[in-house]
Scaffold this active site. Sequence first.
Site, PDB file in Angstrom:
ATOM      1  N   SER A 109       0.826  -1.205   0.000  1.00 43.47           N
ATOM      2  CA  SER A 109       0.000   0.000   0.000  1.00 43.47           C
ATOM      3  C   SER A 109       0.870   1.267   0.000  1.00 43.47           C
ATOM      4  CB  SER A 109      -0.972  -0.071   1.181  1.00 43.47           C
ATOM      5  OG  SER A 109      -1.949   0.922   1.093  1.00 43.47           O
TER       6      SER A 109
ATOM      7  N   ASP B 116     -10.283  -3.712  -5.668  1.00 42.64           N
ATOM      8  CA  ASP B 116      -9.607  -2.816  -4.729  1.00 42.64           C
ATOM      9  C   ASP B 116     -10.268  -1.442  -4.778  1.00 42.64           C
ATOM     10  OD1 ASP B 116      -7.802  -1.210  -3.288  1.00 42.64           O
ATOM     11  OD2 ASP B 116      -6.117  -2.493  -3.845  1.00 42.64           O
TER      12      ASP B 116
ATOM     13  N   HIS C  50      -8.294  -4.353  -1.051  1.00 46.26           N
ATOM     14  CA  HIS C  50      -6.967  -3.791  -0.766  1.00 46.26           C
ATOM     15  C   HIS C  50      -6.192  -4.623   0.264  1.00 46.26           C
ATOM     16  CE1 HIS C  50      -4.253  -0.414  -1.265  1.00 46.26           C
ATOM     17  NE2 HIS C  50      -4.142  -0.270   0.038  1.00 46.26           N
TER      18      HIS C  50
END
Length: 211
Positions: free
Chosen positions: A106, A156, A187
């Site tokens: 991320s 996502d 995610h």
Amino acid sequence: MSENLGFVHRFIPGKGPLTLLLLHGTGGDENDLVGLGRALDRDANLLSPRGKVLENGMPRFFRRLAMGFFDVEDLVARTHELAGFVDKAVKAYSLHNGHMVAIGYSNGANIAASMLLLRPEVLSGAALLHAMPPFQPESVPDLSGKPVLLTAGRHDSMVPGDRAEQLAQIYRRAGAQVTLEWMPGSHELTQREVQAATAWLDGIQEKLATS
Ligand code: MLT
């Protein structure tokens, strides 16, 4: 935990020569990805810094203006700062040059994505888990043959599919050896992704050993 070298970080020596640079997501810290790093390679050295930017108390590696909109000036400066930390760590811990592979999730994947574009000499490869293009590069560096794994979630909500594909295109244009693996979920980091990253890392070890 150590505060030397300009970043709060953990360094866990392995049998080497590979070092995994572990870059956590928003709200994480230097402990977050240590288990993942060990799962990916039980012999690697693990170098895990904590992002220095605080967003409502949550550590990150660079500032953002809003969800998915980055403060590019800050991102560029922080990318160079982090690259400087890696250089110092290579010397301080006597790490093997040419065997530094970033594993980012991320926000950590996004700064690793930026490092590949701005300071490609620092990394031998990178696994970017749920990354997006950190910025639109005017020109791309020469990433010939550099292995880059991208994992992306089909659903996502933070990184729509076209952004993962755009990032893959940027690296392909730069000559990197890109693997893009699609996951069915959103995610979150899944076991399937860990397996994909482990297989990818296994596959590139021989190449790194001869570089
Ligand atoms: C970022 O800000 O880097 C991305 O939006 C991912 C995250 O939320 O950390």
